[in-house]
Design an enzyme around this catalytic site. Structure first.
Site, PDB file in Angstrom:
ATOM      1  N   HIS A  18       0.785  -1.169   0.057  1.00 29.66           N
ATOM      2  CA  HIS A  18       0.059   0.007  -0.004  1.00 29.66           C
ATOM      3  C   HIS A  18       0.923   1.189  -0.112  1.00 29.66           C
ATOM      4  CE1 HIS A  18      -2.984   2.731   0.956  1.00 29.66           C
ATOM      5  NE2 HIS A  18      -3.819   1.992   0.793  1.00 29.66           N
ATOM      6  N   ASP A  46      -7.843  -5.201  -0.002  1.00 26.30           N
ATOM      7  CA  ASP A  46      -8.450  -6.044  -1.475  1.00 26.30           C
ATOM      8  C   ASP A  46      -7.955  -7.626  -0.940  1.00 26.30           C
ATOM      9  OD1 ASP A  46      -7.771  -2.999  -2.772  1.00 26.30           O
ATOM     10  OD2 ASP A  46      -9.547  -4.022  -3.126  1.00 26.30           O
TER      11      ASP A  46
HETATM   12  C1  SDX Z   1      -6.262  -0.085  -2.804  1.00 31.00           C
HETATM   13  O1  SDX Z   1      -4.333   4.610  -2.200  1.00 31.00           O
HETATM   14  C2  SDX Z   1      -5.308   4.086  -1.344  1.00 31.00           C
HETATM   15  O2  SDX Z   1      -5.750   4.345  -0.410  1.00 31.00           O
HETATM   16  C3  SDX Z   1      -5.876   2.687  -2.234  1.00 31.00           C
HETATM   17  C4  SDX Z   1      -6.775   1.980  -1.520  1.00 31.00           C
HETATM   18  C5  SDX Z   1      -8.088   2.732  -1.273  1.00 31.00           C
HETATM   19  O3  SDX Z   1      -9.018   2.410  -0.336  1.00 31.00           O
HETATM   20  O4  SDX Z   1      -8.517   3.785  -2.007  1.00 31.00           O
HETATM   21  O5  SDX Z   1      -6.407   1.793  -0.211  1.00 31.00           O
HETATM   22  C6  SDX Z   1      -7.244   0.665  -2.428  1.00 31.00           C
HETATM   23  O6  SDX Z   1      -5.936   0.343  -4.000  1.00 31.00           O
HETATM   24  C7  SDX Z   1      -5.381  -1.011  -2.182  1.00 31.00           C
HETATM   25  C8  SDX Z   1      -3.967  -1.306  -2.985  1.00 31.00           C
HETATM   26  C9  SDX Z   1      -4.519  -2.461  -3.909  1.00 31.00           C
HETATM   27  N1  SDX Z   1      -3.579  -2.980  -4.839  1.00 31.00           N
HETATM   28  C10 SDX Z   1      -2.749  -4.162  -4.822  1.00 31.00           C
HETATM   29  O7  SDX Z   1      -2.929  -4.861  -3.730  1.00 31.00           O
HETATM   30  C11 SDX Z   1      -2.049  -4.340  -6.105  1.00 31.00           C
HETATM   31  C12 SDX Z   1      -0.544  -4.997  -5.521  1.00 31.00           C
HETATM   32  N2  SDX Z   1       0.200  -3.896  -4.555  1.00 31.00           N
HETATM   33  C13 SDX Z   1       1.095  -3.049  -5.630  1.00 31.00           C
HETATM   34  O8  SDX Z   1       0.713  -2.791  -6.818  1.00 31.00           O
HETATM   35  C14 SDX Z   1       1.529  -1.832  -4.712  1.00 31.00           C
HETATM   36  O9  SDX Z   1       1.824  -2.407  -3.459  1.00 31.00           O
HETATM   37  C15 SDX Z   1       0.765  -0.676  -4.647  1.00 31.00           C
HETATM   38  C16 SDX Z   1       0.145   0.176  -6.136  1.00 31.00           C
HETATM   39  C17 SDX Z   1      -0.428  -0.754  -3.800  1.00 31.00           C
HETATM   40  C18 SDX Z   1       1.492   0.510  -3.953  1.00 31.00           C
HETATM   41  O10 SDX Z   1       2.470   0.883  -4.810  1.00 31.00           O
HETATM   42  P1  SDX Z   1       3.834   1.741  -4.176  1.00 31.00           P
HETATM   43  O11 SDX Z   1       3.500   2.749  -3.156  1.00 31.00           O
HETATM   44  O12 SDX Z   1       4.156   2.447  -5.472  1.00 31.00           O
HETATM   45  O13 SDX Z   1       5.075   0.851  -3.954  1.00 31.00           O
HETATM   46  P2  SDX Z   1       5.979   0.852  -4.878  1.00 31.00           P
HETATM   47  O14 SDX Z   1       5.480   0.013  -6.326  1.00 31.00           O
HETATM   48  O15 SDX Z   1       6.953   1.476  -5.051  1.00 31.00           O
HETATM   49  O16 SDX Z   1       6.684  -0.653  -4.464  1.00 31.00           O
HETATM   50  C19 SDX Z   1       7.672  -0.439  -3.350  1.00 31.00           C
HETATM   51  C20 SDX Z   1       8.558  -1.880  -3.363  1.00 31.00           C
HETATM   52  C21 SDX Z   1       9.037  -1.946  -4.939  1.00 31.00           C
HETATM   53  O17 SDX Z   1      10.180  -2.954  -4.817  1.00 31.00           O
HETATM   54  P3  SDX Z   1      11.646  -2.162  -4.791  1.00 31.00           P
HETATM   55  O18 SDX Z   1      11.923  -1.259  -5.992  1.00 31.00           O
HETATM   56  O19 SDX Z   1      11.640  -1.087  -3.563  1.00 31.00           O
HETATM   57  O20 SDX Z   1      12.717  -3.222  -4.916  1.00 31.00           O
HETATM   58  O21 SDX Z   1       7.671  -2.763  -3.072  1.00 31.00           O
HETATM   59  C22 SDX Z   1       7.498  -3.805  -4.195  1.00 31.00           C
HETATM   60  C23 SDX Z   1       7.837  -2.966  -5.417  1.00 31.00           C
HETATM   61  O22 SDX Z   1       8.259  -3.892  -6.390  1.00 31.00           O
HETATM   62  N3  SDX Z   1       6.177  -4.153  -4.124  1.00 31.00           N
HETATM   63  C24 SDX Z   1       5.689  -5.429  -4.447  1.00 31.00           C
HETATM   64  C25 SDX Z   1       4.236  -5.320  -4.331  1.00 31.00           C
HETATM   65  N4  SDX Z   1       4.032  -4.092  -3.900  1.00 31.00           N
HETATM   66  C26 SDX Z   1       5.078  -3.251  -3.893  1.00 31.00           C
HETATM   67  N5  SDX Z   1       6.372  -6.569  -4.718  1.00 31.00           N
HETATM   68  C27 SDX Z   1       5.428  -7.637  -4.881  1.00 31.00           C
HETATM   69  N6  SDX Z   1       4.191  -7.699  -4.908  1.00 31.00           N
HETATM   70  C28 SDX Z   1       3.485  -6.433  -4.519  1.00 31.00           C
HETATM   71  N7  SDX Z   1       2.225  -6.559  -4.350  1.00 31.00           N
END
Ligand code: SDX
Length: 431
Positions: free
Chosen positions: A308, A366
């Site tokens: 998140h 989710d």
């Molecule tokens: C919702 O914003 C809100 O409030 C949203 C929400 C709401 O109520 O409106 O809460 C609802 O959208 C919840 C989120 C649902 N999405 C998912 O579950 C999809 C999977 N999650 C990822 O896509 C991600 O965690 C996000 C999009 C939720 C957050 O992305 P960020 O904050 O941009 O984090 P990031 O992509 O910069 O990740 C940081 C690190 C990265 O690795 P490094 O580059 O540091 O090595 O964490 C890794 C990412 O690759 N990472 C994951 C991951 N999420 C982040 N690796 C594997 N699986 C994941 N799910």
């Protein structure tokens, strides 16, 4: 007491600027950079808005480190325990919990707006039978201004309120109609003697041949899921609604824009993606293989339902939903539901894995909601539609807050340009 300020120094020129700092009632202090470009010619650079407060709001407060979520100051745990979705929708819209009479009036008012214009029901037939329900919902909600243009003066508070009531009331009717179109069944009209959620479940599952009595366990679980999804500060879809609304677009068009943004698998589309992921993993024996894929930067696979932008602790909503999951599965679905066991095992493994622990990737709202929706007999293509029903309360509350702010102006970010510098047109014969 002098206003707190933040000094920005340009190490190259030695010049510096004092920027005012603004403190809210809770949460991080902000540095007001609105005068930066005008006084220095400098822009800040913050793709994804990792460090940017885009607006001032009094609706929802989140603390990602502590796993706190409050609607108008009320902890979501208390609301989950003692309130219901419509009372929370009132709270988000009006800022305070309603009196008993005000709540009764609000429920009656929403009930009064649950039907959609009869001509609008023809729109559904225009979609291919297997259109994704989100594609139908975006189109139908965007067209509401073609029917309800009697109250579209966004500067008239009464018109704003009528639009809010119409949207909250009609979203379940439109959502159920999307589902009925997909399954080739006739639309079921709302019945206002039922609760908001009971009405929705009946519009989803009743047919002209068999009526449907909402199961109390299903109704309670869905009320909770709607309540927990009602608002969430400046998430991508809410920010989309605000940006669309900042140009003066009508609220129906702005909510349609919010629905579009919510559809993405990184946002509201994640609940549907969690179920697809669990189907793909298939068995607990395969979890390790998929954990490796999730860590592999060259592999697009992500652990859907984990991570998140704000919560670097457990999403408080996931905690609440997780406990409800047990009850729903025990009473409504096969308790050996392979998906729930698989989800629990996946959660257990991921929460111990250094990759996820270091990045503070916890299960979010989710991760479990899709499993509950499935246990309620709702197809995964409808999961994000359910999210949109609930989040409409938050979206329209933010739209009202923004439009009623006298200082409101059109949102127009700048950019860091990295394209070609000036060059002259080359005649085609010389290319
Ligand atoms: C919702 O914003 C809100 O409030 C949203 C929400 C709401 O109520 O409106 O809460 C609802 O959208 C919840 C989120 C649902 N999405 C998912 O579950 C999809 C999977 N999650 C990822 O896509 C991600 O965690 C996000 C999009 C939720 C957050 O992305 P960020 O904050 O941009 O984090 P990031 O992509 O910069 O990740 C940081 C690190 C990265 O690795 P490094 O580059 O540091 O090595 O964490 C890794 C990412 O690759 N990472 C994951 C991951 N999420 C982040 N690796 C594997 N699986 C994941 N799910």
């Amino acid at each position: 007491m002098s206003e707190k300020s933040f000094t920005l120094t340009n190490n190259e020129t030695g010049g510096s600027i004092d920027l005012p700092m603004r403190e809210g009632t809770d949460g991080p202090i902000t540095v007001d950079i609105s005068s930066l470009f005008q006084t220095t010619g400098l822009l800040t650079f913050d793709p994804g808005f990792m460090s940017t407060a885009s607006c001032e709001s009094a609706i929802t407060y989140i603390d990602g480190e502590k796993g706190i979520l409050r609607y108008r100051g009320y902890p979501v745990e208390q609301l989950a325990e003692r309130s219901d979705f419509l009372e929370v929708a009132y709270l988000l819209l009006y800022g305070d919990l309603p009196s008993a009479q005000a709540l009764l009036d609000f429920r009656a008012l929403i009930g009064h707006h649950t039907m959609i214009n009869e001509s609008l029901t023809q729109f559904f037939d225009g979609f291919h039978y297997d259109a994704h329900p989100m594609s139908i919902m975006v189109g139908v909600v965007g067209s509401l201004s073609a029917f309800y243009h009697d109250s579209l003066d966004i500067h008239n508070p009464r018109h704003r309120e009528i639009c809010a009531h119409r949207l909250i009331a009609k979203m379940p009717t439109i959502a159920a109609a999307c589902y009925k179109h997909n399954v080739g069944e006739p639309l079921i009209y709302p019945r206002n003697d039922l609760s908001y959620v009971g009405n929705y479940l009946r519009m989803m599952f009743a047919t002209p041949c068999d009526d449907y009595e909402p199961n109390p366990v299903a109704e309670k679980a869905l009320n909770l899921l709607f309540l927990l999804h009602a608002d969430h500060e400046q998430n991508a879809s809410t920010s989309t609604v605000r940006l669309a609304g900042s140009s003066g677009a009508n609220p129906f068009a702005c909510i349609a824009a919010g629905i579009t943004s919510l559809w993405g698998p990184a946002h509201g589309g994640a609940n549907e993606a969690v179920i697809s992921m669990l189907d793909e993993i298939g068995h607990t024996d395969n979890i390790d293989k998929y954990i490796v894929k999730a860590k592999d930067k060259s592999d697009p696979f992500r652990l859907m339902g984990f991570g998140h932008r704000v919560y670097k602790n457990y999403d408080p909503r996931a905690k609440i939903i997780r406990s409800v999951c047990h009850e729903v599965l025990e009473k409504l679905a096969d308790p050996d539901n392979p998906k729930f066991e698989l989800a629990l095992r996946l959660e257990e493994i991921a929460l111990k894995d250094p990759y996820f622990v270091e990045r503070k990737l916890y299960p979010n709202v989710d991760f479990y909601s899709g499993i509950i929706y499935q246990a309620l007999g709702i197809p995964s293509s409808m999961f994000t539609v359910m999210f949109a029903i609930a989040r409409t309360a938050g979206w329209i509350a933010h739209w009202m807050e923004m439009i009623s702010d006298p200082g409101q102006r059109i949102g127009r970010p700048r950019q860091l340009y990295t394209g070609a510098t000036q060059r002259d047109y080359v005649p085609i014969a010389e290319r």
